[in-house]
Design an enzyme around this catalytic site. Structure first.
Site, PDB file in Angstrom:
ATOM      1  N   TRP A 149       0.710  -0.930  -0.159  1.00  0.00           N
ATOM      2  CA  TRP A 149       0.073   0.031   0.001  1.00  0.00           C
ATOM      3  C   TRP A 149       0.618   1.399  -0.070  1.00  0.00           C
ATOM      4  O   TRP A 149       1.999   1.235   0.556  1.00  0.00           O
ATOM      5  CB  TRP A 149      -0.734   0.001   1.308  1.00  0.00           C
ATOM      6  CG  TRP A 149      -1.452   1.296   1.611  1.00  0.00           C
ATOM      7  CD1 TRP A 149      -0.913   2.313   2.320  1.00  0.00           C
ATOM      8  CD2 TRP A 149      -2.582   1.758   1.479  1.00  0.00           C
ATOM      9  NE1 TRP A 149      -1.537   3.441   2.320  1.00  0.00           N
ATOM     10  CE2 TRP A 149      -2.828   3.087   2.234  1.00  0.00           C
ATOM     11  CE3 TRP A 149      -3.913   1.175   0.806  1.00  0.00           C
ATOM     12  CZ2 TRP A 149      -4.079   3.768   2.113  1.00  0.00           C
ATOM     13  CZ3 TRP A 149      -5.103   1.904   0.908  1.00  0.00           C
ATOM     14  CH2 TRP A 149      -5.114   3.306   1.726  1.00  0.00           C
TER      15      TRP A 149
ATOM     16  N   ASN B 100       0.666   5.718   0.172  1.00  0.00           N
ATOM     17  CA  ASN B 100       0.006   7.086   0.474  1.00  0.00           C
ATOM     18  C   ASN B 100       0.638   8.186   0.317  1.00  0.00           C
ATOM     19  O   ASN B 100       1.596   8.183  -0.847  1.00  0.00           O
ATOM     20  CB  ASN B 100      -1.018   7.020   1.596  1.00  0.00           C
ATOM     21  CG  ASN B 100      -0.483   6.845   2.954  1.00  0.00           C
ATOM     22  OD1 ASN B 100      -0.326   5.669   3.414  1.00  0.00           O
ATOM     23  ND2 ASN B 100      -0.483   7.982   3.868  1.00  0.00           N
ATOM     24  N   ASP B 101       0.562   9.045   1.145  1.00  0.00           N
ATOM     25  CA  ASP B 101       1.278  10.408   0.612  1.00  0.00           C
ATOM     26  C   ASP B 101       2.666  10.477  -0.046  1.00  0.00           C
ATOM     27  O   ASP B 101       3.490   9.771   0.487  1.00  0.00           O
ATOM     28  CB  ASP B 101       1.506  11.411   1.898  1.00  0.00           C
ATOM     29  CG  ASP B 101       0.238  11.070   3.062  1.00  0.00           C
ATOM     30  OD1 ASP B 101      -0.709  10.629   2.593  1.00  0.00           O
ATOM     31  OD2 ASP B 101       0.619  11.548   4.072  1.00  0.00           O
TER      32      ASP B 101
ATOM     33  N   TRP C 188      -3.634   0.332   4.547  1.00  0.00           N
ATOM     34  CA  TRP C 188      -2.909   1.163   5.220  1.00  0.00           C
ATOM     35  C   TRP C 188      -2.318   0.578   6.527  1.00  0.00           C
ATOM     36  O   TRP C 188      -3.300  -0.286   7.121  1.00  0.00           O
ATOM     37  CB  TRP C 188      -3.762   2.443   5.451  1.00  0.00           C
ATOM     38  CG  TRP C 188      -2.799   3.583   6.430  1.00  0.00           C
ATOM     39  CD1 TRP C 188      -1.979   4.453   5.966  1.00  0.00           C
ATOM     40  CD2 TRP C 188      -2.702   3.455   7.824  1.00  0.00           C
ATOM     41  NE1 TRP C 188      -1.266   5.214   7.034  1.00  0.00           N
ATOM     42  CE2 TRP C 188      -1.728   4.537   7.948  1.00  0.00           C
ATOM     43  CE3 TRP C 188      -3.240   2.789   9.135  1.00  0.00           C
ATOM     44  CZ2 TRP C 188      -1.389   4.982   9.337  1.00  0.00           C
ATOM     45  CZ3 TRP C 188      -2.913   3.361  10.258  1.00  0.00           C
ATOM     46  CH2 TRP C 188      -1.919   4.370  10.625  1.00  0.00           C
TER      47      TRP C 188
ATOM     48  N   PHE D 225       5.693   8.508   9.547  1.00  0.00           N
ATOM     49  CA  PHE D 225       4.730   9.267   9.055  1.00  0.00           C
ATOM     50  C   PHE D 225       5.495  10.307   7.934  1.00  0.00           C
ATOM     51  O   PHE D 225       6.612  10.459   7.917  1.00  0.00           O
ATOM     52  CB  PHE D 225       3.764   9.958  10.114  1.00  0.00           C
ATOM     53  CG  PHE D 225       2.728   8.931  10.675  1.00  0.00           C
ATOM     54  CD1 PHE D 225       2.703   7.781  10.064  1.00  0.00           C
ATOM     55  CD2 PHE D 225       1.724   9.465  11.008  1.00  0.00           C
ATOM     56  CE1 PHE D 225       1.773   6.762  10.533  1.00  0.00           C
ATOM     57  CE2 PHE D 225       0.430   8.587  11.312  1.00  0.00           C
ATOM     58  CZ  PHE D 225       0.395   7.443  11.146  1.00  0.00           C
ATOM     59  N   SER D 226       4.473  11.033   7.275  1.00  0.00           N
ATOM     60  CA  SER D 226       4.735  12.024   6.535  1.00  0.00           C
ATOM     61  C   SER D 226       5.756  13.005   6.849  1.00  0.00           C
ATOM     62  O   SER D 226       5.798  13.499   7.859  1.00  0.00           O
ATOM     63  CB  SER D 226       3.515  12.462   5.738  1.00  0.00           C
ATOM     64  OG  SER D 226       2.768  11.788   5.040  1.00  0.00           O
TER      65      SER D 226
ATOM     66  N   ASP E 248       3.172  15.818  10.129  1.00  0.00           N
ATOM     67  CA  ASP E 248       3.649  16.363   8.710  1.00  0.00           C
ATOM     68  C   ASP E 248       4.326  17.661   8.423  1.00  0.00           C
ATOM     69  O   ASP E 248       3.902  18.749   8.043  1.00  0.00           O
ATOM     70  CB  ASP E 248       2.132  16.246   7.867  1.00  0.00           C
ATOM     71  CG  ASP E 248       1.562  15.014   8.099  1.00  0.00           C
ATOM     72  OD1 ASP E 248       2.008  14.012   8.404  1.00  0.00           O
ATOM     73  OD2 ASP E 248       0.034  15.074   7.940  1.00  0.00           O
TER      74      ASP E 248
ATOM     75  N   GLU F 213      -4.028  17.915   7.682  1.00  0.00           N
ATOM     76  CA  GLU F 213      -3.010  16.936   7.314  1.00  0.00           C
ATOM     77  C   GLU F 213      -1.907  17.523   6.238  1.00  0.00           C
ATOM     78  O   GLU F 213      -2.555  18.240   5.512  1.00  0.00           O
ATOM     79  CB  GLU F 213      -3.470  15.565   7.000  1.00  0.00           C
ATOM     80  CG  GLU F 213      -4.275  14.837   8.127  1.00  0.00           C
ATOM     81  CD  GLU F 213      -4.564  13.484   7.725  1.00  0.00           C
ATOM     82  OE1 GLU F 213      -3.948  12.433   8.296  1.00  0.00           O
ATOM     83  OE2 GLU F 213      -5.260  13.192   6.732  1.00  0.00           O
TER      84      GLU F 213
HETATM   85  C1  FRU Z   1      -2.396  11.802   5.380  1.00  0.00           C
HETATM   86  C2  FRU Z   1      -1.639  10.954   6.500  1.00  0.00           C
HETATM   87  C3  FRU Z   1      -0.689  12.036   7.191  1.00  0.00           C
HETATM   88  C4  FRU Z   1       0.035  11.038   7.820  1.00  0.00           C
HETATM   89  C5  FRU Z   1       0.209   9.873   7.001  1.00  0.00           C
HETATM   90  C6  FRU Z   1       0.305   8.475   7.684  1.00  0.00           C
HETATM   91  O1  FRU Z   1      -2.849  10.829   4.453  1.00  0.00           O
HETATM   92  O2  FRU Z   1      -2.588  10.605   7.425  1.00  0.00           O
HETATM   93  O3  FRU Z   1      -1.358  12.844   8.098  1.00  0.00           O
HETATM   94  O4  FRU Z   1       1.460  11.564   8.244  1.00  0.00           O
HETATM   95  O5  FRU Z   1      -0.856   9.920   6.152  1.00  0.00           O
HETATM   96  O6  FRU Z   1       0.375   7.495   6.672  1.00  0.00           O
END
Ligand code: FRU
Length: 516
Positions: A48, A50-51, A75, A110-111, A178, A232
């Protein structure tokens, strides 16, 4: 230099954690089904994502990191995946960059962002995430901002340095994450998203002189909507318009806003406000909140300033709503194409694909001008796997209620529809006839000036499982997943209830970016 030292509490061997993650991603990749796997969008080879994270051009290569869960297609346990490129066209998969290994990031790296110091050296800032109760989200989150530095110029090995911003947990309703770092007038700034003790979405501002020791300065921005409890992936940067005036742009991915009319149709919604900022003060918005992208699947974008001055952005095509068909295929999630953010003479931000995107084109068919009769449907491609379409509709010479394209049109009658809707005066992406996944439609507005011009330029990027629609050179964008059925994926022009005049139509076959 100060004598401040980041706190570092190592609980696992980082290299061993990275090796486990690599093995699991490779396992998923080995069984991957490629029916919707992108040819020209960044995705993980398994697992998976994401950001987008840590975007930069460093020592001659573009780097894109991203949130990666290597152990499944949902996730979870966030790592940083990594790809790099010399030209933003051909990409190379790099080793997974960071895995949870510290007490502070034990439930997720995290991001975060990359920032290049005056010494030319790069720093990563990210959020260390752990569950406050040590188990799961039911007791809230405990998040802190962390520093990490690369061990080589290729950024293929990273050393974590520890916590640089601790969370004042009595002032925060657990969300605190973030970081985005930049320099203005000789001072380094960091902002990140916070849910205040009263559950208001805020961005906090910290300052530093050495990029290591950070002091709280003030709340930079509080979202005016009391429903919004968290911002975020915040972004903050200056931009200069065609008249030479500098404005500041605040970007964020808002959690909690309710849908109203055409706005905020997704679970969470990413957008921006344009305004002014003087260091030491709060940001003053001078526009309303506008979406970066009006499609079904866009979230958590990150931008960065390239050395040539361009402000470049990637977004994550967030699947948001179940069912998510690609999860059965060994992978889940892709980034958008890279976009350049510009401030137009209309006072709004435009996001068109970066010029390097033209390098994806292999061969081009020019279909020229075309007239469609009432309710006519006209096939232009029998099987399109990875194509770009440039289309100019002469609105002034058309009478159709909806004029556009059926994409990913399969033999079972399923398709995704992209059209100009003359009743709405908007561009629509409609998944009503989709075979799989979430349906629904999204729309992008056209300004009075765009409507008055009598012309509409659409630039569509059709990948194996997604569609990006750029309206009038990036004045609006719509990005949505679309999962075609088995067999050929046709493209058909349609003119509903009226005629359509097409001034220009070009089709480009696109090449793979090399990550398949
Ligand atoms: C946004 C988020 C961020 C976080 C990350 C975790 O999609 O929730 O705020 O750092 O993804 O995967």
């Amino acid at each position: 230099m100060s004598d401040f030292n980041p706190t570092l509490i190592s609980i696992r061997d980082h290299d061993a954690e990275l090796a486990k993650a690599e093995a699991d991603v490779a396992g998923l990749a080995a069984t991957r089904n490629d029916r919707w796997y992108p040819k020209f969008h960044i995705a993980s080879n398994g697992g998976w994502i994401n950001d987008p994270n840590g975007l930069c051009l460093y020592k001659g290569r573009w780097h894109v990191f991203y949130q990666l869960h290597p152990f499944g297609t949902q996730w979870g346990q966030c790592h940083w995946g990594h790809v790099s490129s010399a030209d933003m066209v051909a990409w190379r998969r790099e080793p997974i960059a960071m895995a949870p290994s510290l007490e502070q990031d034990k439930n997720g790296v995290f991001s975060g962002c990359a920032a290049i110091g005056d010494d030319g050296e790069l720093r990563f800032y990210y959020t260390g995430h752990r569950w406050a109760n040590g188990r799961d989200g039911s007791g809230g989150e405990w998040q802190v901002q962390m520093l990490a530095t690369p061990d080589n110029d290729e950024l293929t090995h990273i050393t974590k340095r520890g916590t640089v911003v601790d969370c004042p947990r009595d002032k925060v309703d657990s969300h605190f994450r973030d970081p985005k770092v930049w320099k203005t007038d000789g001072t380094w700034y960091m902002t990140f998203g916070v849910s205040s003790a009263h559950r208001r979405g805020q961005m906090w501002l910290y300052t530093s002189h050495d990029m290591v020791e950070w002091r709280f300065e003030r709340v930079l921005f509080e979202h005016p909507d009391p429903d919004v409890f968290m911002l975020e992936c915040p972004d903050f940067f200056p931009i200069t318009g065609p008249d030479g005036t500098e404005r500041w742009v605040i970007g964020f991915s808002a959690m909690g806003s309710k849908p109203r009319g055409f706005m905020n149709r997704n679970v969470n919604n990413a957008g921006y406000m344009i305004g002014s900022w003087v260091p030491g003060e709060a940001f003053h918005p001078e526009t309303d909140f506008r979406l970066w992208d009006c499609g079904h699947n866009f979230y958590a974008p990150q931008s960065f300033t390239a050395p040539d001055g361009r402000q470049l952005m990637y977004g994550w095509m967030s699947p948001f709503t179940e069912p998510i068909p690609m999860q059965d295929d060994g992978w889940c999630g892709q980034l958008t194409l890279p976009r350049e953010i510009t401030l137009g003479a209309d006072g709004d931000l435009h996001t068109a694909p970066v010029r390097e995107t033209d390098g994806l084109r292999m061969d081009t068919t020019d279909l020229g001008a075309l007239d469609l009769n009432d309710n006519e449907e006209h096939g232009i491609l029998d099987d399109a796997v990875a194509v770009e379409i440039e289309l100019t509709i002469d609105l002034a010479q058309s009478t159709a209620e909806r004029a556009g394209l059926k994409l990913h049109a399969a033999n079972d009658g399923s398709y995704t529809y992209v059209a100009y809707d003359d009743q709405l005066e908007r561009v629509v992406i409609d998944r009503q006839a989709a075979a799989r996944g979430d349906r629904g439609y999204r729309t992008a507005p056209l300004s009075d000036a765009e409507l008055a011009s009598g012309k509409l330029d659409l630039r569509l990027f059709i990948d194996r499982g997604s569609i990006e629609v750029y309206v009038n050179d990036g004045r609006q964008v719509l990005s949505s997943y679309s999962y075609p059925s088995e067999g050929a994926r046709a493209i058909k022009l349609t003119s509903e209830s009226g005629t359509t005049r097409i001034d220009a139509l070009r089709i480009h076959q696109l090449k793979s970016i090399g990550l398949e």
